[in-house]
Design an enzyme around this catalytic site. Structure first.
Site, PDB file in Angstrom:
ATOM      1  N   THR A 185     -28.739 -63.732  23.492  1.00  0.00           N
ATOM      2  CA  THR A 185     -28.756 -64.893  24.393  1.00  0.00           C
ATOM      3  C   THR A 185     -29.381 -64.504  25.716  1.00  0.00           C
ATOM      4  OG1 THR A 185     -26.626 -65.584  23.481  1.00  0.00           O
ATOM      5  CG2 THR A 185     -27.223 -66.552  25.590  1.00  0.00           C
ATOM      6  N   ARG A 187     -23.493 -73.646  12.428  1.00  0.00           N
ATOM      7  CA  ARG A 187     -22.622 -72.929  13.365  1.00  0.00           C
ATOM      8  C   ARG A 187     -23.156 -73.031  14.816  1.00  0.00           C
ATOM      9  NH1 ARG A 187     -23.479 -68.621  17.245  1.00  0.00           N
ATOM     10  NH2 ARG A 187     -21.495 -67.590  17.583  1.00  0.00           N
ATOM     11  N   GLY A 216     -22.374 -71.546  18.781  1.00  0.00           N
ATOM     12  CA  GLY A 216     -21.617 -70.606  19.608  1.00  0.00           C
ATOM     13  C   GLY A 216     -21.310 -71.231  20.957  1.00  0.00           C
ATOM     14  N   ASP A 217     -21.152 -70.367  21.947  1.00  0.00           N
ATOM     15  CA  ASP A 217     -20.776 -70.828  23.284  1.00  0.00           C
ATOM     16  C   ASP A 217     -21.947 -71.344  24.106  1.00  0.00           C
ATOM     17  OD1 ASP A 217     -21.743 -68.118  23.136  1.00  0.00           O
ATOM     18  OD2 ASP A 217     -21.265 -67.909  25.264  1.00  0.00           O
ATOM     19  N   THR A 259     -22.702 -63.965  27.367  1.00  0.00           N
ATOM     20  CA  THR A 259     -23.477 -63.539  26.210  1.00  0.00           C
ATOM     21  C   THR A 259     -22.534 -62.813  25.254  1.00  0.00           C
ATOM     22  OG1 THR A 259     -25.414 -62.277  25.487  1.00  0.00           O
ATOM     23  CG2 THR A 259     -24.136 -61.340  27.277  1.00  0.00           C
ATOM     24  N   GLY A 260     -22.946 -62.710  23.999  1.00  0.00           N
ATOM     25  CA  GLY A 260     -22.096 -62.025  23.026  1.00  0.00           C
ATOM     26  C   GLY A 260     -21.494 -63.009  22.042  1.00  0.00           C
ATOM     27  N   GLY A 285     -19.987 -65.797  20.593  1.00  0.00           N
ATOM     28  CA  GLY A 285     -19.669 -67.084  21.191  1.00  0.00           C
ATOM     29  C   GLY A 285     -18.284 -67.602  20.877  1.00  0.00           C
TER      30      GLY A 285
HETATM   31  N1  GLY Z   1     -23.568 -66.204  22.559  1.00  0.00           N
HETATM   32  C1  GLY Z   1     -24.362 -66.873  21.645  1.00  0.00           C
HETATM   33  C2  GLY Z   1     -23.704 -67.265  20.411  1.00  0.00           C
HETATM   34  O1  GLY Z   1     -22.634 -66.775  20.077  1.00  0.00           O
HETATM   35  O2  GLY Z   1     -24.251 -68.094  19.720  1.00  0.00           O
END
Ligand code: GLY
Length: 340
Positions: free
Chosen positions: A200, A228, A230-231, A251-252, A254
């Protein structure tokens, strides 16, 4: 909503340019300033700085900045990135300004600049979030061309490799920049399993007028389940801005950022008087507390700036760095402090 927005609008110490630095960031408040996740942040910061250094708005800076990463064909972000497990690249992004206006797109396919579509959602619709085919339809109506449905050469290779085992498990995002030679340090690279070493780009900026904005954009977890999210496209999780206090992005993995409304939490911790670094640390600690021993299997990193231009970042485990820029010749990597 548009009326509401109109109403709201009324009412150096870097050791070497592009090198690594490890001084105490909180002692180093500046304005304007831009920070962003991972080594791709160096190039992204340059584009953001071109806006900020001319007195431009933080919102324009954070959009222009991450567009650089979105356009790169060899990164974790944008159409060149790894696909989902069905072989399609799906992109998520959001943006937030100093008036708490925000826009987001998720599960967006075949559009090169999701962050700019997110900005159009913010500015031209009464909504915050558009997803999937609706987001794509809106993007096209706004003049964004539909790009070919084709994986980049690198992504196709990685996907073919992944298909051999089709293992579905999260990958820890680690760069280990500290172990790389200087000339390698800013070249994105892949892990042996074919995944990018991270996922990210998140960027937050404070402009010369003292206003904050942020952006976040990603292709998400490589080889994720189709659909799916993420955050990164979720306001409060992947990104949050409160112009009275500060801005944060994540980042990481999500799922674990969403669980604690991570970026919102970081901003609220700054509101309680924590420095950006301490706020990021406390958010990371909360994830570790929830995950228990399983925390060693994931990576999450936060970065944040406050209204004074102080900045900081923290992550679960070693290997997350962020890029800081506050002058033409001050654009450098800062190793994220870590807990495990
Ligand atoms: N941080 C991005 C995701 O998990 O999609």
């Amino acid at each position: 909503m548009l009326a509401r927005r109109s109403f709201l609008k009324l009412s150096s110490l870097g050791l070497s340019a592009f090198g690594f630095s490890s001084f105490r960031s909180e002692a180093d408040a500046r304005k304007p300033i831009v920070i962003s996740t991972w080594r791709e942040g160096i190039e992204a910061n340059k584009a953001a700085w071109a806006v900020l250094s001319k007195g431009g708005r933080a919102l324009d800076a954070v959009e222009q900045g991450v567009r650089v990463t979105e356009a790169s064909q060899n990164c974790c972000v944008g159409l060149g990135a790894n696909p989902d497990r069905d072989g399609y690249v799906t992109l998520d992004s959001c943006i937030m300004d100093e008036f708490s206006n925000c826009g987001s797109v998720a599960f967006l396919e075949r559009i090169k600049h999701p962050v700019s579509v997110a900005r159009r959602v913010m500015e031209k619709t009464p909504h915050v979030m558009l997803v999937g085919s609706g987001a794509q339809q809106f993007a096209q109506a706004e003049g964004f061309p539909l790009e070919p449905q084709k994986l980049s050469v690198e992504a196709q290779k990685a996907y073919d490799n992944w298909l051999i085992k089709s293992e579905y498990k999260p990958v820890i995002n680690i760069e280990n920049s500290g172990n790389l030679k200087k000339q390698e340090a800013f070249a994105p690279h892949k892990l042996e399993n074919g995944n990018w070493n991270h996922d990210t780009i998140g960027m937050v900026a404070l402009d010369a007028n003292g206003n904050l904005s942020g952006s976040c954009t990603t292709s998400g977890m490589g080889f994720k389940m189709r659909g799916r999210l993420g955050d990164s496209p979720i306001i409060g999780a992947g990104l949050f801005v409160d112009n009275e206090i500060g801005a944060a992005t994540a980042t990481g993995q999500g799922e674990d950022v969403i669980r604690i409304c991570g970026s919102h939490l970081v901003v609220e911790l700054m509101r309680q008087g924590n420095s950006p670094e301490m706020a990021c640390k406390k958010a990371v600690e909360r994830i570790i507390k929830i995950k228990g021993p399983a925390a060693k299997d994931i990576q999450v990193g936060f970065i944040a700036i406050n209204k004074k231009g102080e900045y900081g970042g923290y992550c679960i485990q070693k290997g997350f760095d962020f890029a800081v820029c506050y002058a033409d010749d001050k654009n450098f990597m800062v190793p994220g402090k870590f807990i495990i």
